[in-house]
Scaffold this active site. Structure first.
Site, short mmCIF file in Angstrom:
data_model
loop_
_atom_site.label_atom_id
_atom_site.label_comp_id
_atom_site.label_asym_id
_atom_site.label_seq_id
_atom_site.Cartn_x
_atom_site.Cartn_y
_atom_site.Cartn_z
N ASN A 9 33.11 30.23 -9.03
CA ASN A 9 33.01 31.68 -9.17
C ASN A 9 33.82 32.09 -10.40
O ASN A 9 35.04 32.11 -10.37
CB ASN A 9 33.58 32.34 -7.90
CG ASN A 9 33.66 33.86 -8.01
OD1 ASN A 9 33.12 34.45 -8.96
ND2 ASN A 9 34.33 34.48 -7.05
N LYS A 11 34.10 34.90 -11.75
CA LYS A 11 34.58 36.29 -11.69
C LYS A 11 34.25 37.00 -13.01
O LYS A 11 33.23 36.68 -13.62
CB LYS A 11 36.07 36.31 -11.34
CG LYS A 11 36.35 35.50 -10.05
CD LYS A 11 37.70 35.70 -9.46
CE LYS A 11 37.83 34.85 -8.20
NZ LYS A 11 39.10 35.00 -7.51
N GLU A 170 38.25 31.92 2.56
CA GLU A 170 39.15 32.16 1.44
C GLU A 170 40.31 33.03 1.91
O GLU A 170 40.19 34.27 1.92
CB GLU A 170 38.41 32.89 0.30
CG GLU A 170 37.27 32.11 -0.30
CD GLU A 170 36.98 32.53 -1.73
OE1 GLU A 170 36.93 31.66 -2.59
OE2 GLU A 170 36.83 33.73 -1.99
N SER A 216 43.05 29.02 -4.80
CA SER A 216 43.93 28.13 -5.58
C SER A 216 43.61 26.65 -5.40
O SER A 216 44.50 25.81 -5.40
CB SER A 216 45.40 28.42 -5.27
OG SER A 216 45.72 29.74 -5.64
P1 13P Z 1 41.10 31.00 -7.26
O1 13P Z 1 40.53 29.59 -7.21
O2 13P Z 1 41.33 31.47 -8.65
O3 13P Z 1 42.28 31.14 -6.36
O4 13P Z 1 39.96 31.97 -6.68
C1 13P Z 1 39.32 31.65 -5.50
C2 13P Z 1 38.17 32.57 -5.32
O5 13P Z 1 38.36 33.75 -5.10
C3 13P Z 1 36.82 32.01 -5.43
O6 13P Z 1 35.87 32.91 -5.00
#
Ligand code: 13P
Length: 253
Positions: A9, A11, A170, A216
């Site tokens: 992801n 983002k 998550e 993470s």
């Molecule tokens: P991180 O791996 O940056 O913690 O993000 C996890 C996440 O929200 C994946 O959708």
């Protein structure tokens, strides 16, 4: 055997050119280094979907997903992107109920439920996210929170619909914080999710549905997370923005 899935992801990161470069690097590494039984999903921003869809067209190991979809079919919803639109550019997956959507954009379980249903009706596989906050965990309410997220957003589905869903656990306190759930905490919650599904829908479905861990997760800790019986892969944020790191996570089974 359950499907193993590692999804990146991205983002709100990368411009179009940078996104194409990242996607093509990942695709090349995955083609060379990754076994056929692992499904890799690239989940870039909306603006990159068509271009990356063209780039990976026909690739069996790498699929495309979107980060969100509208809770409406079509119409006067300025700025929204529908499930049908996402499907039409070659995506197979869509994230629904990500904690950033729930918290920053105030999406509740009923909105998430609507999105799951629309995704399914346009043949997209929803990656349904659930997770508790740090306060909720510290107060011992984490199982209750996950249970209500499942109940309120997923459990209206028929068995043959839920069969098509991927779940991602998550924990909110682990997202982007560098604080990963321990392998024990991840397995404990994944097992709880599977048991909850089993009680409602039966053992066959519970044993078929992939449950991914997110928060993470990186190339260093992925191995011990993925080694757990109920962890079927990962939903990766930050570490999916570097092709080498992401591919190393994919190879951590
Ligand atoms: P991180 O791996 O940056 O913690 O993000 C996890 C996440 O929200 C994946 O959708």
């Amino acid at each position: 055997m359950r499907k193993k899935i590692v999804a990146g992801n991205w983002k709100m990161n990368t411009d179009f050119k940078g996104g194409l470069k990242l996607a093509s690097e990942v695709m090349n590494m995955v083609n060379d280094e990754v076994m056929d039984d692992i499904q890799v999903v690239l989940i870039p921003p909306f603006t990159h979907l068509f271009g990356i869809g063209q780039l990976i067209k026909g690739n069996k190991k790498v699929s495309l997903g979107a980060q969100n979809c509208a809770a409406h079919i079509s119409g006067a919803y300025t700025g929204e992107v529908s499930a049908e639109m996402i499907r039409s550019v070659g995506a197979d997956y869509v994230i629904v109920g990500h904690s950033e959507r729930r918290h920053l954009f105030k999406e509740d379980n009923s909105v998430v439920e609507e999105k799951v249903k629309l995704a399914l009706s346009y043949s997209l596989i929803p990656i349904f996210c659930c997770g508790e906050s740090l306060d909720e965990r510290n107060n011992g309410r984490h199982f209750q929170i996950i249970n209500s997220q499942l109940e309120e957003a997923l459990f209206e589905l028929e068995k043959d619909e839920l069969l098509k869903v991927v779940i991602a656990y998550e924990p909110v306190w682990a997202i982007g914080t560098g604080k990963t759930a321990s392998p024990y905490q991840a397995q404990e919650m994944h097992h709880f999710i599977r048991t909850t599904i089993k009680e409602k829908y039966g053992e066959d479905l519970a044993n078929t549905i992939p449950i991914l861990y997110g928060g993470s997760c990186n190339a260093k800790n992925a191995k011990e997370l993925f080694a757990n019986a109920d962890v079927d892969g990962g939903l990766i944020g930050g570490a999916s923005l570097k092709s080498r790191d992401f591919t190393d996570i994919v190879k951590s089974f």
